[in-house]
Design an enzyme around this catalytic site. Structure first.
Site, PDB file in Angstrom:
ATOM      1  N   GLY A  15       0.802  -1.223   0.000  1.00 54.09           N
ATOM      2  CA  GLY A  15       0.000   0.000   0.000  1.00 54.09           C
ATOM      3  C   GLY A  15       0.831   1.267   0.000  1.00 54.09           C
TER       4      GLY A  15
ATOM      5  N   HIS B 197      15.427  12.357  -8.358  1.00 54.88           N
ATOM      6  CA  HIS B 197      16.162  13.586  -8.022  1.00 54.88           C
ATOM      7  C   HIS B 197      15.241  14.760  -7.687  1.00 54.88           C
ATOM      8  CE1 HIS B 197      20.083  11.888  -9.251  1.00 54.88           C
ATOM      9  NE2 HIS B 197      19.247  11.087  -9.888  1.00 54.88           N
TER      10      HIS B 197
ATOM     11  N   HIS C  59      23.030  12.650 -20.188  1.00 52.06           N
ATOM     12  CA  HIS C  59      22.294  11.634 -19.418  1.00 52.06           C
ATOM     13  C   HIS C  59      21.098  11.252 -20.284  1.00 52.06           C
ATOM     14  CE1 HIS C  59      20.723   9.461 -16.077  1.00 52.06           C
ATOM     15  NE2 HIS C  59      19.894  10.380 -15.616  1.00 52.06           N
TER      16      HIS C  59
ATOM     17  N   ASP D 153      28.344   9.188  -9.688  1.00 46.71           N
ATOM     18  CA  ASP D 153      27.381   8.150 -10.074  1.00 46.71           C
ATOM     19  C   ASP D 153      28.124   6.816 -10.103  1.00 46.71           C
ATOM     20  OD1 ASP D 153      25.441   6.614 -11.346  1.00 46.71           O
ATOM     21  OD2 ASP D 153      25.332   7.832 -13.165  1.00 46.71           O
TER      22      ASP D 153
ATOM     23  N   HIS E 132      17.092   0.073 -26.379  1.00 44.50           N
ATOM     24  CA  HIS E 132      17.192   0.894 -25.158  1.00 44.50           C
ATOM     25  C   HIS E 132      18.667   0.954 -24.775  1.00 44.50           C
ATOM     26  CE1 HIS E 132      16.532   2.584 -21.241  1.00 44.50           C
ATOM     27  NE2 HIS E 132      17.231   1.605 -20.696  1.00 44.50           N
TER      28      HIS E 132
ATOM     29  N   SER F 167      21.316   2.624 -21.530  1.00 43.54           N
ATOM     30  CA  SER F 167      21.315   3.213 -20.197  1.00 43.54           C
ATOM     31  C   SER F 167      21.802   4.658 -20.248  1.00 43.54           C
ATOM     32  CB  SER F 167      22.227   2.396 -19.288  1.00 43.54           C
ATOM     33  OG  SER F 167      22.385   3.070 -18.057  1.00 43.54           O
ATOM     34  N   GLY F 168      21.361   5.445 -19.291  1.00 45.69           N
ATOM     35  CA  GLY F 168      21.812   6.832 -19.178  1.00 45.69           C
ATOM     36  C   GLY F 168      22.980   6.982 -18.215  1.00 45.69           C
ATOM     37  N   HIS F 169      23.500   5.863 -17.711  1.00 43.98           N
ATOM     38  CA  HIS F 169      24.558   5.932 -16.689  1.00 43.98           C
ATOM     39  C   HIS F 169      25.895   5.433 -17.229  1.00 43.98           C
ATOM     40  CE1 HIS F 169      21.776   6.845 -13.358  1.00 43.98           C
ATOM     41  NE2 HIS F 169      20.918   6.124 -14.064  1.00 43.98           N
TER      42      HIS F 169
ATOM     43  N   HIS G 252      24.655   7.093  -5.670  1.00 51.67           N
ATOM     44  CA  HIS G 252      23.736   6.512  -6.659  1.00 51.67           C
ATOM     45  C   HIS G 252      24.080   5.039  -6.907  1.00 51.67           C
ATOM     46  CE1 HIS G 252      20.816   6.764  -9.936  1.00 51.67           C
ATOM     47  NE2 HIS G 252      20.563   8.000  -9.576  1.00 51.67           N
TER      48      HIS G 252
HETATM   49 ZN   LIG Z   1      19.105   9.078 -10.682  1.00 55.12          ZN
HETATM   50 ZN   LIG Z   2      18.669  10.333 -13.891  1.00 52.27          ZN
END
Ligand SMILES: [Zn+2]
Ligand SMILES: [Zn+2]
Length: 548
Positions: free
Chosen positions: A44, A74, A137, A191, A360, A362-364, A386
């Protein structure tokens, strides 16, 4: 000179609810204010935000909240902090536009001090200053943050990757990062999400080829789901659709809202004539249609999930449809995502969730990108953020292999300040910190006790005991009643529990029957123990005493 403290309010030893305070004397700046999502034990619970007690107690010292980018981990905690503090919130124009839409749903935005900045600005914050630096990013206008302190720069990398062919053409300001390195970076908070991945991550641009391939080989309509904030992915969908002769419609409120905002601001540029309204799709053949949809995390109310259940009136899945799953499951959401994908297959659609050419990315940053950040900025101290403990550990290993001595690397914990002066760094006394659980009504503060009760009810059901007593006479009126909901045990368990309770109650004297609190406790204990012994179950037992 004042000690500089870096205080993680959230976001270390975990991925989510990023929020870091940097304090020097009476000045505090806050970088990011994020949320995270509940794990499967938090029944919940809608979202989880950091415990903001430290920031609220020190609100007179807050000089500003600075946002690195518009991802929920963020910015999603802002509605739970801003009503309690009175300081400006700084963001790029893009981040500002996206959070404004969301804040308006919960707060009176006119009372907030929302300010915008451009990468490269230097924002004064008491004795501190904050300089945002453009970095790539998976969302436009992401910035690393250089906080200038009396002892050097504290540099927060933000979520980043080094993408040399970003969709919007706006590169990371590598030169500036190098200059900061020369000026003197005291501490880099980097990161570390993708520290387990060797090499360099692929550019967002590479997704175009993967999308093009699926668009071309799909005989019917193409649907694509991604995060509603992934503007660059959506930009590529529009471009690939234009190249392959398809029109694009959008379903899902947040995605429609973001696309409209971004198109107005010039962050999204769809080729002329490609974007159409959902209602206009009837004028086109299936192979001329592409549809962008929300629901990449299996969210029950999202357009995609409702379509998969044949409950979405605006659009139905047809045999021959192809869905491209162009996102990463946030841990915890996998089961809901697979259920959605399976339902789509059952309806005759094909779902593409893996592909040799990426659909797809990743942004990292991957390992080599993380190393590049270290080499550019040459920090004295380093601490991964992170990331979960395994990411923190591996990051520090990798940096040691680059020649950094162990005593200059830190494994941070939420709520424990890292203190630094001109000669040394050490951990200070912990500040209040933790997690605050928020339910669907938006009310924060679901306690562990409430969670424990929900867990027992969900797992083993509920038993209500009702006993009627006459307090004047100190006598029982009739025998106790046991009612159950969601309980399933061996036959006769409840009858037997009733008999044992009845025997115990009849053995009590007048005074004992009048002591209602003790009676309530003892009845619960007795029934609970009996059921656990007989059936190994722990239902929630709720005693009610009616006095007449
Ligand atoms: Zn993040
Ligand atoms: Zn992010």
């Amino acid at each position: 000179m004042s000690v500089v403290q870096v205080i993680p309010i959230g976001g270390v030893g975990e991925i989510g609810k990023n929020c870091t305070a940097i304090r020097q004397g009476d000045d505090i700046v806050v970088i990011d204010c994020g949320l995270t999502f509940p794990n499967e034990e938090m029944l919940g619970v809608d979202i989880v935000v950091p415990d903001f007690t430290y920031l609220i107690e020190n609100k007179k010292h807050l000089r500003g909240i600075f946002l690195t980018h518009a991802h929920e981990d963020h910015v999603g905690g802002l509605p739970y902090l801003l009503p309690h503090v009175d300081c400006p919130v700084y963001a790029t124009e893009f981040t500002h536009a996206l959070i404004r839409n969301k804040l308006e749903e919960k707060l009176d935005v006119r009372s907030l001090k929302l300010k915008t900045f451009k990468p490269g600005d230097v924002l004064e914050a008491g004795a501190l200053s904050v300089e945002p630096i453009r970095i790539t990013h998976s969302i436009p206008d992401t910035c690393a943050m250089a906080v200038r302190t009396a002892h050097g720069i504290v540099l927060l990398s933000s979520d980043f990757k080094f993408d040399f062919t970003p969709v919007d053409g706006k590169l990371s300001n590598i030169a500036r990062l190098g200059e900061l390195g020369k000026e003197g970076v005291l501490l880099l908070l980097s990161d570390s999400t993708n520290v387990e991945r060797p090499g360099w991550g692929p550019s967002e641009r590479e997704v175009s080829a993967g999308l093009r391939k699926v668009f071309l080989e799909s005989p019917g309509r193409v649907l694509l789901t991604t995060f509603a904030s992934n503007i660059h992915r959506m930009q590529q969908v529009y471009e690939v659709a234009a190249d392959t002769g398809r029109k694009v419609a959008v379903v899902g409120r947040r995605m429609e809202q973001n696309i409209e905002t971004c198109a107005k601001m010039g962050y999204l540029d769809s080729p002329k004539g490609v974007a159409v309204r959902l209602d206009d799709l009837r004028h086109y053949q299936p192979h001329q249609i592409a549809i962008l949809t929300t629901g990449s995390q299996g969210e029950p109310m999202s357009a995609l999930v409702q379509m998969s259940k044949e409950e979405y009136s605006r659009l139905r899945i047809q045999p021959g449809d192809t869905l491209i799953y162009s996102a990463r499951p946030i841990p915890g959401n996998e089961a809901a995502i697979w259920r959605t994908i399976n339902r789509l297959f059952k309806q005759g659609a094909r779902v593409v969730y893996e592909s040799a050419t990426p659909i797809h990315v990743s942004g990292h940053a991957y390992q080599e990108e993380l190393k590049m950040m270290v080499n550019l900025t040459r920090p004295y101290y380093l601490a991964p953020v992170h990331g979960e403990p395994r990411h923190q550990y591996l990051y520090n290993q990798i940096v040691q292999d680059m020649g950094y001595p162990e005593q200059r690397l830190f494994t941070l914990q939420d709520g424990v300040p890292l203190c630094m002066d001109d000669t040394k760094a050490w951990f200070g006394d912990p500040v209040p910190c933790g997690r605050v659980l928020v339910d669907n009504s938006g009310t924060p503060g679901i306690s562990d006790e409430v969670l424990r009760d929900r867990y027992h009810v969900a797992k083993d059901g509920l038993i209500v005991i009702t006993v009627v007593i006459d307090p004047e006479k100190g006598e029982l009126v009739g025998d106790p009643v046991l009612q159950a909901r969601g309980f399933h045990g061996p036959d006769g368990t409840l009858d037997r529990a009733h008999d044992i309770l009845w025997d115990a109650l009849r053995a009590l004297n007048r005074e004992e029957l009048r002591d209602v609190n003790k009676l309530r406790h003892d009845m619960t204990d007795l029934v609970r123990r009996f059921i656990h012994k007989r059936a190994s179950l722990r239902p929630l037992v709720l005693p009610t005493i009616v006095e007449i």
